[in-house]
Structure formats: C-alpha cells, structure tokens
Design a protein around this motif. Structure first.
Motif, PDB file in Angstrom:
ATOM      1  N   SER A   1      -9.319   6.341  -2.037  1.00  0.00           N
ATOM      2  CA  SER A   1      -9.791   6.904  -0.771  1.00  0.00           C
ATOM      3  C   SER A   1     -10.819   7.978  -1.086  1.00  0.00           C
ATOM      4  O   SER A   1     -10.661   8.718  -2.057  1.00  0.00           O
ATOM      5  CB  SER A   1      -8.650   7.541   0.029  1.00  0.00           C
ATOM      6  OG  SER A   1      -7.847   6.586   0.673  1.00  0.00           O
TER       7      SER A   1
ATOM      8  N   SER B   1      -8.468   4.430   5.038  1.00  0.00           N
ATOM      9  CA  SER B   1      -7.775   5.033   3.901  1.00  0.00           C
ATOM     10  C   SER B   1      -7.077   3.971   3.067  1.00  0.00           C
ATOM     11  O   SER B   1      -6.868   2.833   3.498  1.00  0.00           O
ATOM     12  CB  SER B   1      -6.745   6.052   4.400  1.00  0.00           C
ATOM     13  OG  SER B   1      -5.638   5.374   4.967  1.00  0.00           O
TER      14      SER B   1
ATOM     15  N   ASP C   1      -4.017   3.659   2.357  1.00  0.00           N
ATOM     16  CA  ASP C   1      -2.750   3.178   2.910  1.00  0.00           C
ATOM     17  C   ASP C   1      -2.958   2.242   4.096  1.00  0.00           C
ATOM     18  O   ASP C   1      -2.154   1.325   4.320  1.00  0.00           O
ATOM     19  CB  ASP C   1      -1.879   4.366   3.319  1.00  0.00           C
ATOM     20  CG  ASP C   1      -1.483   5.224   2.126  1.00  0.00           C
ATOM     21  OD1 ASP C   1      -1.407   4.683   1.011  1.00  0.00           O
ATOM     22  OD2 ASP C   1      -1.271   6.439   2.303  1.00  0.00           O
TER      23      ASP C   1
ATOM     24  N   GLY D   1      -4.978  15.159   0.712  1.00  0.00           N
ATOM     25  CA  GLY D   1      -3.900  14.743   1.594  1.00  0.00           C
ATOM     26  C   GLY D   1      -3.285  13.410   1.273  1.00  0.00           C
ATOM     27  O   GLY D   1      -2.214  13.077   1.808  1.00  0.00           O
ATOM     28  N   CYS D   2      -3.909  12.622   0.415  1.00  0.00           N
ATOM     29  CA  CYS D   2      -3.448  11.254   0.183  1.00  0.00           C
ATOM     30  C   CYS D   2      -2.275  11.163  -0.779  1.00  0.00           C
ATOM     31  O   CYS D   2      -1.847  10.061  -1.132  1.00  0.00           O
ATOM     32  CB  CYS D   2      -4.607  10.386  -0.320  1.00  0.00           C
ATOM     33  SG  CYS D   2      -5.787   9.966   0.978  1.00  0.00           S
TER      34      CYS D   2
ATOM     35  N   TRP E   1       1.657   9.662   2.687  1.00  0.00           N
ATOM     36  CA  TRP E   1       1.044   8.570   3.444  1.00  0.00           C
ATOM     37  C   TRP E   1      -0.128   9.118   4.254  1.00  0.00           C
ATOM     38  O   TRP E   1      -0.013  10.136   4.933  1.00  0.00           O
ATOM     39  CB  TRP E   1       2.042   7.917   4.386  1.00  0.00           C
ATOM     40  CG  TRP E   1       3.225   7.256   3.745  1.00  0.00           C
ATOM     41  CD1 TRP E   1       4.527   7.383   4.115  1.00  0.00           C
ATOM     42  CD2 TRP E   1       3.223   6.334   2.650  1.00  0.00           C
ATOM     43  NE1 TRP E   1       5.334   6.623   3.313  1.00  0.00           N
ATOM     44  CE2 TRP E   1       4.558   5.971   2.395  1.00  0.00           C
ATOM     45  CE3 TRP E   1       2.224   5.800   1.840  1.00  0.00           C
ATOM     46  CZ2 TRP E   1       4.922   5.087   1.400  1.00  0.00           C
ATOM     47  CZ3 TRP E   1       2.583   4.910   0.829  1.00  0.00           C
ATOM     48  CH2 TRP E   1       3.916   4.565   0.615  1.00  0.00           C
ATOM     49  N   ASP E   2      -1.224   8.420   4.196  1.00  0.00           N
ATOM     50  CA  ASP E   2      -2.406   8.815   4.967  1.00  0.00           C
ATOM     51  C   ASP E   2      -2.978   7.566   5.627  1.00  0.00           C
ATOM     52  O   ASP E   2      -3.464   6.671   4.934  1.00  0.00           O
ATOM     53  CB  ASP E   2      -3.456   9.465   4.063  1.00  0.00           C
ATOM     54  CG  ASP E   2      -4.669   9.936   4.853  1.00  0.00           C
ATOM     55  OD1 ASP E   2      -4.628  11.062   5.379  1.00  0.00           O
ATOM     56  OD2 ASP E   2      -5.641   9.165   4.960  1.00  0.00           O
TER      57      ASP E   2
ATOM     58  N   SER F   1      -5.574   7.303   7.791  1.00  0.00           N
ATOM     59  CA  SER F   1      -6.809   7.729   8.430  1.00  0.00           C
ATOM     60  C   SER F   1      -7.825   6.599   8.477  1.00  0.00           C
ATOM     61  O   SER F   1      -7.799   5.672   7.663  1.00  0.00           O
ATOM     62  CB  SER F   1      -7.424   8.907   7.666  1.00  0.00           C
ATOM     63  OG  SER F   1      -6.576  10.032   7.722  1.00  0.00           O
TER      64      SER F   1
ATOM     65  N   ASN G   1     -10.865  11.052   8.801  1.00  0.00           N
ATOM     66  CA  ASN G   1     -10.319  11.382   7.471  1.00  0.00           C
ATOM     67  C   ASN G   1     -10.631  12.805   7.025  1.00  0.00           C
ATOM     68  O   ASN G   1     -10.419  13.149   5.878  1.00  0.00           O
ATOM     69  CB  ASN G   1     -10.818  10.378   6.431  1.00  0.00           C
ATOM     70  CG  ASN G   1     -12.323  10.383   6.270  1.00  0.00           C
ATOM     71  OD1 ASN G   1     -13.011  11.252   6.789  1.00  0.00           O
ATOM     72  ND2 ASN G   1     -12.847   9.402   5.547  1.00  0.00           N
TER      73      ASN G   1
ATOM     74  N   VAL H   1      -5.206  19.329   6.189  1.00  0.00           N
ATOM     75  CA  VAL H   1      -4.122  18.925   5.294  1.00  0.00           C
ATOM     76  C   VAL H   1      -3.135  20.080   5.179  1.00  0.00           C
ATOM     77  O   VAL H   1      -3.536  21.225   4.967  1.00  0.00           O
ATOM     78  CB  VAL H   1      -4.685  18.570   3.896  1.00  0.00           C
ATOM     79  CG1 VAL H   1      -3.549  18.255   2.928  1.00  0.00           C
ATOM     80  CG2 VAL H   1      -5.653  17.399   3.998  1.00  0.00           C
TER      81      VAL H   1
END
Length: 1020
Positions: free
Chosen positions: A677, A684, A686, A841-842, A845-846, A848, A854, A858
């Motif tokens: 990401s 993102s 995820d 932040g990743c 779970w992210d 975005s 994105n 955070v």
C-alpha cells in the motif's frame, strides 16, 4: 590530516586521505531493512511523528519514511507542490521541531528516508521563483529554472508564459472587474480573488505618469517628493527589457527593479500626496463594470507583461510550460541545470551532511530530462557533502583549502564511480525511485540507485492470490453485465489518444513544432508538414508500450530494450496509419535512435538528441494519465488488478513469475523497496486481498451481481445519454462496497453513514477520472448527482434492507479468506528480498480507497497499546496468543503480530535479509498449488516462509484450514533434513522429515496453530 601542509602536494595528500576516510564511511552505511511511510501535513506534524518513533522502533522499523516537507502550497496534504526549496513547510513544523524528530530517530537507532520532488514545483503566489518569472519573463534570474518554451507555436506567446488560471474568458473576467490592480509594498500587483500576480516593472510608469500634472500642481515641480518620483520614472525607463537574456543585463534588471520598489514604497510612506496619487490612479485603471472601455488601460498593462492570462480550459492546447502531468499548478523545473540542482537540494544535502536524513526516495524520475545524470549527481554531491563535514570537523584544516580539495575529491570520485557501473560508490547513498515498470521494463543498469519504491512487487505478490482458472468466468460476467466486450489494449490506446487530444495537446504541439524545425534541416525531410509530424508523434506516443526510454549521449550504443520498444512501436504505427506517409515514421525513428545523416553538423545532431530526450519526458505522463488515471477507472473486469504499476489484462501472477522476480531482486537489487500500500494506490492492500477471493467463486459472484442489480434498479436515474450510474460504473460500485466494507458483523448507524460518505466520494472521483460521462474539466452535474443518489439509496438501511443484508452475507463469506490473503501477502512481503515498506496505519486492517480516503488520521496510541499487549501475551505463551488471534481476526491484532514478528526477525538477521540468497520451494500433494513457499539463506542462517492461498474452500471444509492441507507438503533440499527450526509465530520446534534424497515438511501440523508458517533455523 595536517593543516600545516601547503602547496599542490599538500592539497593532494589532504584530498587522498579524506577520500579514503569518506569512502570507508559511506560504504559502511547499511541500507534500510524496513521503512514506515508517514504523510506529513498540518494534521500530522513533526511533533506527531516524533511521538510515534518509540512505537515504530519497537515494531521493528529501521527507517522512518517521510513525505516531502519542504515548504509547500498552504493546505497541502501531500507536499508534492513545493514552493520554496530553502524552507521547511511551516504547517509541518519549525526547524527546532524537525531537529527534535531527527534526534528522536537517532536515539532510537532509526534512519530517515525523505521523499524528494526533483521534477516540478507548485506555482502559486507563494513561490518566489515563479513570481519572479511572471514579473520579468526571459529576463528573470529564474527563467532557466522552469521548462518554458519562450518561442511557442502561437506568436502572441513569444516571450510570455500562458497562465490559464481564469474561471471564464479573459475579456469577460476583465470587464467584470475581477482583475484588480493594487499597490503593495512598493510594487504594483494584480489581484484575481486570492491569487496575486506581478505587474511588469516597466508598466509602473504607466500608472505613475497618469495625472502627473495634477500631482505637480499640488506639490510643485521643485518639491523633493515630486523630484524623487521623476527620478524613479527615469530609473524605470532605463530598466533592461524583459526579453533581455544577457547575464549582465539580467542581473542589472533584477537589482534595479528591487531598488525601484524600495524607493517607491518609501516615497508613498513619506508623502500623503503621493500615496493618494497612486491610489486614485489604481482606482481609475481598475475600471467600472458595465463600461467596457474603462478597462482598456488595465488591459494594456497586462498585455505588456510577461504572462498572458487565459481561461483554465485553454491549458491543454496552448500552455507553454511543461507541467507535472496535466496539472496547471505544478510546473516542471530543469533539473539538468546545475544551478537548479543546487537550489533544489540545498536543504536536503544539509540534512544528509548532518546525518539527519539517511536516504532519499525520488519522485517521478521519468519526468527528468536525464535521470541517469541526475542520480550520478546525487551520489557525487552526497560524497562531497560528507567529505565537507569531515573537513570542517578537523581543526587543522583551513577553509580556503576546501575548493581545491573538493576539485580533487570530485575527480577521484568520477574516476572510481562515474565510469564504472558496478562501483559501490555509485550507490553509497540509499536512493529509491518511484519508477513504474510496464511489461518487462527494467531499471536501467546505469542508474546510481538501489531500486524502485515497489509497485511491481505489490502487483506480483497480490497477483499470486488470484486464481487463474477464473479468468474466463470473470470476463464473461463483466462483459455480460455491461453489454459489451472492451479490449484492454485498445482501451489504453484510445485513452492515451484522449489525453493527448484534450489534456496534453500543448505538450504535443511543442514537440511537433520542435520536430518540424529538425525536418527543415534536411532537404529530404523538409516537405513533412507540421500537421503530419504531429499526427505521427501522437500515434507513436499512444502506441508506446512502456513509460519511457532513456536515450542519451553517454553511451556509444543504445540500450537494446529501448531500441526494441521504439522499433516495435514504429512498426505498429505504420500498420495502423495507411493514409499517413510512412517515411515520416522512418524519420522519427532516425531521430529517436540517433541515426543521424553523415552531413549533419554538431548543432543539428544536438537538436535531434535534445528532441529525443524531450519526447521521453512526455511518454511517461501520457501513459500514466491514459492508463492509471483513466483506463483503470473504465476497465472494471476485476478491480483488484487495477493498481499503479499493474497489468489488469493479465489475470494475476504465476508463482513462477513471483519467484523469478524475487530471485532477480535478490541478485541485482537487494535494497529495492517492497510495498503493498502507498499514498498513491487505488485500493489498500486489504481491500485488494479481499477482492482476490472473488476469483475463487466466480459463479457465486455472477449470481450476486445480477441479484444486486435487480434489487437496486429502481435507484438508477434514467437520462438521455443512459442510466446514472452506467452499467460499467454500477459494476465498479459492487466491487468497491464488497472490498471496502469494514470488518465485522454490523455497522452502527453512524458507521454506516460514514461509510456511505466515503463510497459516495470515491464513486464521484472514479467517474470523473474515467472521463466517460463526466470529468474534472467538463463536469456533468446531472450524472454526478444521479450516481450520488444511487450510492446513498443503496447504502440506506431503510430503503435497501434486502440489498444490504445480502451484501453483508456475501461479504462475511469471503471476509475470512480475504484476511488470510492479506496475511499471506504480508508474510511474503516481509520475507522477500528487498526493503519492507509499511504505509501509515496498515499494520492493522486498512480498508481504504484512493486518496484522500487513504490519508485519514492514524491512531498511533491504539497501535502502541496493542503492540505492548501482544508482547506481554507472547511472553506468557505463544500458542495461546496465536489461538486467540485466529479466533478474533476481525480486530486486526493478528496483522500487527505478523508484521512485528517479521520485522523483528529481519533485525535479528540483518545480513541474511540484506545479502541473503533466495530459493523457491515447491509443494506436492492435493493442494500443491494452494500455497507459496521460499527460503532465504546466508551462511548458517536460514528462514522458510510458507503462505497458503486459495483458502476459501479450505476454510469452508468441515475440518478447516489445517485439515485441508493433509497430505500436502513442501519439498526441501536434503541438507535441511538435519536442521531444527523454530516457528516464529507459535514458538513450536520443527524438524523436516526425509523423503527419498531430499527433505519434506508436511503443512497440516504447522497450520494447526496459525494460518502462516515462518521458520527460522534454531540449531545453526
């Protein structure tokens, strides 16, 4: 070193000693092991980053990776619009706060990788360089800084910059009184709402001389203030012209115009009569709306300036400064000029010299005129700056010796580094480049860099979780739903043509004009018309298969790949253009491939080379705009593949290609970055990981899409041009909500409202980027409002209960498999050759979508608490912790755990992960295709990583994941059979079994306690 040594031999000895010390120092600096990217802006400052440093250190990060933080346009959330290279961005923090961040990083043993923008600058009123260019034109001391064509196709722009900033046509804006003359600190300026524009200094006389007789009557001809005004007017008349480019005249104009401003400011302050005279003249010149002739004087003042105001819509066709892509507010700078390089990197090298910054990320190098030379210049300057730091620290050296010492150091560096591609000095400074590689495009071997920022890896590692045999079904579902069968390659070609026609026509015009001048040099090519040359260029660029070539004059021959790309494109262009004289393409090929006629002189050859290098600066932006920023928002067969650097026409990645690229990176680019990401990704990591599961149940996906469409049909708005949303945009909507729906069972009303807003904003951005029914430049408000209403209705709990319930049920079915994909992707990233990058932040779970989604805040406090808790629970017992993490996957702690354990493993074996070899491991058994495995080896250190894939069927089977892998095992070299391993996650001791002449590792027992396998050798 001894300051007592003097003379030629003394300087030589000093330089020799210094060269050896600096060489040893810079070559001993390690490359990063793992970076963590943060976006700095007024909402996340140096102080905020400093507070996160202890957490990042415990996480296992080796380097903080910062977005640009030189002074940017006010309110910038990204920093790519730098307006002053010599200042920090005040919205991010002060020099003291920057120093505190750097100190915190040093105290925790972390380096800092800084994002650098060498290609362009923001050009609002806060950019003093651009303001000076607008004020003085070619005579500006900064005219050479910007890539401006001062003699463009349009004669009216000779010696001027087209400034497309007006909301309406120039005459309309002028006569509405929206352009207002003003007087500010001795200078005359023009206000256009909040934009400030300079008045050409010679035009000051036009304002000051107005009603001069009235002022004389008030003051008297002998009054000192009146005499001073006449003296100022004389100085104005003697200013060198704005078209003057001789250095002495440029310097004189720059000096004298500032003296005039100071004198005029002092005079207006000292004399109330003079102040009133100026104010009255300004008011009269500003005109009266409804009286068009009253604006003639202001119009004349503007016409005599060094810029031509125009409506923003004309930019695509007539703008004469090179931009970053098609963004009018970002002007390209001429980084190939040594003076520009020095200006742009002054602060950066100051931080490098102090060791506050330890590596650089270079934004968009394909926009540079000569990337190869730029990277060499970076490395050379870094070496010399580190040498200067040592030189200054020695008490027995004298400052006056430095210029001679520097000259000898530069000579030594070039002898060792410039001519030797394999010299380690070429890569002493860690440099990562944002290079997007299309097809089998590679980084040029001549680049003095460590690798790319990792887009290619992101697409490869994600692609191995896409089940290839679903391609036919997924393609059929898409085509049937939208009622057509778009060809991806043809779509890219059409969109690149669109970009050239409607958004970057001016850049194409400038190139065609330049090529036309070259054709006039030879009687065999002079009959090619400007229009035919333009058509040929447009066709070549639209068909060009990669971002750019790197033709220059540093090598005797051209890179074979560049030659192949050019020749193939010319062949395709000829085949597609039966009505265009094919010899034009031959002529273009001669220019691009440096096949110069024997009779040409050095000047003509230089012109042809310069054209080739300028054209290379255009192919990349056209590809990026046509592919990533247009086609990716139109071609929705499987949106998880529509990623920066991705190739959606290929349905996923084979494990063979994944291993091949990892092995190549381990050998040639071991410090290239690995990302999943970034601030630029469309979705993102995820979101993509969850969408990849759709390839495991293509029939169920088809059924759901058709059912959802029937449930939401009533919300579509019927319009003459077709429904809103179109079927293509509707198909995008379903993939978006499935991929981005938050983890867990249900959303509260507030959470659903927030999600609805995010999806609405995403869809509005997506349809504008697609440029089909609406766009940023020609918005169709009716279509946009229709799509917005559709999104709101579909995600309304009261109106769409049936749709939302079925959507949630389907999402929940694929969610766990998506989590497994995300974890497997993370494991493979953390263990692969390269520098592991985590986007802010990743680590949890992210889900975005593309920016600005994105860029949301955070919560580092939460992450720090979760990491502390994980460490405490791991200490009490890893098997119990792992069982808990698997049971509660939705909270994201399992992802944080995998990342932290992986990064800490890297820290335990830094040599292994910086220099270690790579071995692909093969599987056998009924689910041999449902996992990816490899080993990293260096001397006695050994690590094995195994990530299951295609896990949906396994998770839905009665026995669960581990049971599904019964009788499936990983084949290992025979030497592994005698080794003992420790499972990094569970702490379990593992010994491979023997099988024939090799060794084998059964998967099922390893997957009982955790869904991933990461083994480190524990007996070596």
């Amino acid at each position: 070193m001894s300051g007592g040594i003097t003379g030629e031999s003394g300087v030589e000895a000093l330089a020799t000693a210094l060269f050896g010390r600096v060489r040893q120092m810079v070559l001993g600096s390690p490359t990063p092991l793992a970076t963590y990217r943060v976006q700095l802006h007024k909402g996340f400052t140096f102080d905020d980053a400093r507070k996160a440093v202890p957490y990042l250190s415990r996480l296992g990060v080796s380097d903080l990776y910062c977005s640009p933080y030189l002074k940017a346009s006010p309110g910038s959330t990204h920093g790519y619009d730098c307006v002053d290279h010599k200042q920090l961005n005040p919205e991010v923090g002060t020099a003291a706060q920057h120093e505190a961040l750097c100190t915190a990083l040093r105290e925790h043993g972390l380096g800092q990788v800084l994002d650098v923008v060498p290609n362009h600058m923001g050009i609002d009123a806060f950019n003093p360089l651009w303001f000076d260019v607008l004020e003085n034109g070619p005579a500006s001391v900064y005219a050479r800084f910007f890539d401006i064509d001062w003699s463009p196709v349009k004669d009216e722009l000779e010696g001027k910059v087209l400034l497309p900033v007006l909301g309406d046509q120039y005459g309309v804006v002028l006569e509405k009184g929206e352009l207002k003359l003003g007087f500010l600190e001795g200078a005359f300026v023009v206000h256009y709402y909040d934009r400030l524009l300079p008045v050409a200094p010679r035009q000051y006389a036009r304002v000051l001389e107005r009603n001069l007789d009235v002022l004389e009557a008030k003051l008297g001809a002998e009054h000192s203030h009146f005499i001073e005004l006449h003296s100022i007017l004389t100085a104005i008349r003697h200013l060198p012209e704005r078209t003057e480019i001789q250095r002495a005249q440029v310097v004189e104009r720059n000096r004298e115009k500032e003296v005039i401003k100071r004198r005029l400011a002092a005079l207006a302050t000292a004399s109330p009569e003079m102040s009133a005279h100026i104010a009255a003249n300004v008011e009269a010149i500003n005109g009266t709306p409804g009286q068009p002739r009253s604006f003639d004087e202001l119009d004349q003042i503007l016409q005599e300036g060094s810029y031509r105001l125009a409506q923003w819509r004309v930019a695509g066709e007539e703008i004469n400064y090179r931009r970053f892509f098609d963004i009018n507010g970002l002007a390209a700078i001429r980084m190939e000029d040594p003076e520009v390089f020095a200006e742009a990197h002054q602060r950066i090298f100051e931080w490098l010299r102090k060791g506050q910054v330890t590596g650089l990320r270079i934004d968009h190098p394909d926009g540079l005129y000569d990337p190869t030379a730029y990277f060499l210049h970076l490395q050379e300057r870094y070496f010399l700056e580190r040498a200067r730091a040592l030189f200054d620290a020695e008490q027995d050296t004298r400052a006056e010796q430095w210029p001679e010492v520097e000259a000898r150091l530069r000579e030594r560096w070039r002898e060792e580094a410039e001519a030797k591609v394999d010299s380690p000095l070429r890569r002493a400074l860690f440099v990562s480049v944002e290079k997007i590689q299309g097809g089998r495009e590679r980084i040029p071997d001549s680049w003095a860099v460590h690798g790319t920022t990792g887009y290619r890896f992101a697409n490869a590692v994600g692609g191995i979780f896409v089940k290839p045999d679903a391609e036919g079904a997924m393609t059929e579902t898409y085509h049937r739903f939208i009622g057509e069968a778009p060809d991806f390659d043809e779509l890219v070609y059409e969109k690149k043509r669109l970009i050239l026609r409607d958004f970057m026509s001016s850049e194409l015009n400038m190139l065609a004009h330049r090529l036309n001048r070259i054709s006039e040099m030879n009687r065999r090519t002079r009959d090619f018309t400007l229009n035919s040359l333009r058509r040929a260029l447009a066709e070549f660029i639209a068909l060009f298969p990669v971002y750019r070539t790197y033709v220059d004059d540093t090598q005797a021959g051209l890179d074979e790949r560049d030659v192949r790309y050019i020749k193939d494109t010319l062949r395709h262009a000829k085949a597609r253009n039966a009505t265009l004289n094919v010899t034009i393409f031959d002529f273009l090929g001669d220019v691009l491939l440096r096949r110069y006629p024997d009779h040409l002189g050095e000047h003509e050859r230089a012109e042809m080379l310069a054209f080739a290098m300028k054209m290379q600066q255009l192919t990349g932006p056209v590809m990026a705009k046509g592919l990533e920023d247009t086609t990716f928002y139109v071609y929705h067969r499987f949106c998880a593949l529509n990623e920066v650097g991705g190739e959606p026409e290929h349905f996923g990645t084979t494990d063979a290609i994944f291993h091949e690229r990892n092995l190549e990176r381990a050998i040639h680019w071991p410090a290239s970055m690995l990302t999943t990401s970034t601030h630029d990704t469309k979705r993102s990591e995820d979101v993509r990981a969850r969408l990849h599961v759709l390839s495991e149940l293509p029939e169920a996906w088809r059924e759901r899409v058709e059912f959802w469409s029937s449930l939401t049909r009533a919300y579509r708005a019927e319009m003459p041009e077709g429904p809103a949303p179109s079927l293509n945009d509707e198909y995008l909507f379903y993939q978006t909500v499935v991929g981005a729906w938050p983890m867990g069972e249900r959303l509260s009303s507030g959470e659903l409202e927030e999600f609805r807003g995010r999806i609405r904003e995403y869809m509005l951005k997506a349809i504008k980027e697609a440029k089909v029914r609406t766009s940023w430049t020609n918005p169709d408000k009716d279509y946009e409002e229709g799509v917005a209403r559709y999104v709101d209705a579909c995600l309304d709990e009261e109106r769409s209960r049936g749709f939302l319930e079925d959507l949630r049920t389907f999402k929940r079915r694929i969610e766990r498999a998506g989590q497994h994909n995300a974890l497997g992707q993370l494991l493979l990233k953390v263990m692969s050759p390269g520098v592991v990058d985590t986007y802010q932040g990743c680590e949890l779970w992210d889900l975005s979508l593309v920016d600005p989604d994105n860029r949301r805040p955070v919560d580092y406090g939460l992450r720090e608490r979760l990491l502390s808790s994980l460490d405490q629970e791991a200490y009490r017992g890893r098997p119990g912790l792992c069982a808990q993490l698997v049971e509660h996957m939705d909270d994201g702690r399992i992802k944080l755990f995998v990342l932290a354990e992986g990064l800490r493993l890297r820290q335990r074996y830094p040599v292994l992960f910086r220099q270690g070899g790579y071995r692909a491991l093969h599987l056998r058994g009924p689910r041999a295709d449902a996992a990816v495995a490899f080993a990293r080896e260096h001397e006695q250190s050994l690590v094995i990583a195994i990530a299951p894939r295609y896990t949906l069927s396994a998770l839905e089977s009665p026995g669960g994941l581990a049971s599904a892998y019964e009788e499936t095992s990983v084949e290992l070299p025979a030497s592994y059979a005698s080794m003992t391993f420790r499972d990094v996650f569970t702490g379990q001791q593992v010994r491979p079994g023997r099988h024939g002449e090799g060794a084998v590792l059964p998967l099922a027992p390893l997957l009982v306690g955790f869904p991933l396998v990461l083994l480190e050798r524990s007996d070596g």
